[in-house]
Design an enzyme around this catalytic site. Structure first.
Site, PDB file in Angstrom:
ATOM      1  CG  HIS A  76      -1.719   1.250   1.379  1.00 38.37           C
ATOM      2  ND1 HIS A  76      -2.968   1.408   0.811  1.00 38.37           N
ATOM      3  CD2 HIS A  76      -1.454   2.418   2.029  1.00 38.37           C
ATOM      4  CE1 HIS A  76      -3.435   2.617   1.108  1.00 38.37           C
ATOM      5  NE2 HIS A  76      -2.535   3.251   1.842  1.00 38.37           N
ATOM      6  CD  GLU A  77       1.955   3.461   3.667  1.00 34.24           C
ATOM      7  OE1 GLU A  77       2.149   4.549   3.091  1.00 34.24           O
ATOM      8  OE2 GLU A  77       0.956   3.249   4.387  1.00 34.24           O
TER       9      GLU A  77
END
Length: 202
Positions: A75-76
Site C-alpha cells: 500500500h505504501e
C-alpha cells in the site's frame, strides 16, 4: 482496521518475504530504486514521505512476513508509484497540507470563543471556513488511499507475492484501511455541517 490487521499479522505469507523485502521488490520493479525503505517506531505508523522519497514501515511490518505486513508495505509503495506518476489527487493533497496544518490548529479555539460569546457567530463562521480546508483534505485523501490499496492488491497478486488463498486476507486489510479514511471524511463533513448550523443560529 485494528481487528483486521491483528488477525492477518498472525498469518505468515507463503512467500516468506518480509514487508521490507516486498517493498523493495515492488519499488525496483517499478523503476523506483531511488526510493528508500526504512523502519519507523510504533504500530501502524507506516507512511510514504514524498519529500524524502522514503517508504517508512512500522517495525512490525518492516521485519515480518505476515499477510498484513506485506499488504501494508505494498500500500505504501502504491503511494510512491502515485508520486512518481504525478497522480493528481496526491498533488492536491500535498498542496492542501500546509493550509490544513494551520487551519486545523486555529478553527477549534475560534469555535470555543464563539460558543462562549466572544466573537459570536462571526468566530463560528470563521471556524467553519477554516475547517473547510480540513474537510477538503479528507475528501481528497479518499481517492489517494483507495487507489493505493487497489494498486497494492494488483501488485501483490501480479508479482506472485501472495497466493490466491492469501489474497482474500490482503483485500480485507486494505478495505479496512480504506474504511478508516471514509469514516474520517464523513466525520469531517458532519462537523462542518454542525459548524454551519451553529453559525446560522447564534
Amino acid at each position: 482496521m485494528k481487528s483486521s490487521y491483528s488477525r492477518y499479522s498472525k498469518k505468515a505469507s507463503a512467500s516468506g518475504m518480509t514487508g521490507a523485502e516486498v517493498a523493495r521488490q515492488i519499488l525496483d520493479r517499478n523503476n523506483l530504486s531511488g526510493v528508500r525503505v526504512e523502519p519507523v517506531p510504533g504500530t501502524l505508523t507506516d507512511h510514504y514521505d514524498p519529500r524524502s522519497k522514503t517508504v517508512r514501515l512500522s517495525e512490525g511490518n518492516f521485519g515480518r512476513n505476515s499477510v498484513a505486513a506485506v499488504s501494508v508495505a505494498a500500500h505504501e509503495c502504491g503511494h510512491a508509484i502515485q508520486d512518481a506518476g504525478g497522480y493528481l489527487p496526491m498533488k492536491l493533497r500535498s498542496g492542501l497540507f500546509p493550509v490544513v496544518s494551520i487551519s486545523s490548529q486555529v478553527w477549534m479555539p475560534l469555535f470555543f470563543l464563539g460558543i462562549i460569546g466572544i466573537g459570536g457567530a462571526f468566530f463560528i463562521q470563521l471556524a467553519a471556513i477554516l475547517f473547510l480546508a480540513v474537510l477538503a483534505f479528507h475528501v481528497v485523501t479518499l481517492p489517494v488511499e483507495v487507489n493505493a490499496s487497489t494498486r497494492a492488491y494488483g501488485l501483490l497478486t501480479r508479482y506472485g507475492v501472495l497466493s490466491q488463498a492469501e489474497a482474500g486476507g490482503t483485500k480485507r486489510v486494505l478495505t479496512a484501511a480504506a474504511c478508516t479514511y471514509l469514516a474520517a471524511a464523513l466525520t469531517s463533513l458532519l462537523t462542518f455541517l454542525y459548524l454551519l448550523f451553529l453559525s446560522q443560529n447564534e
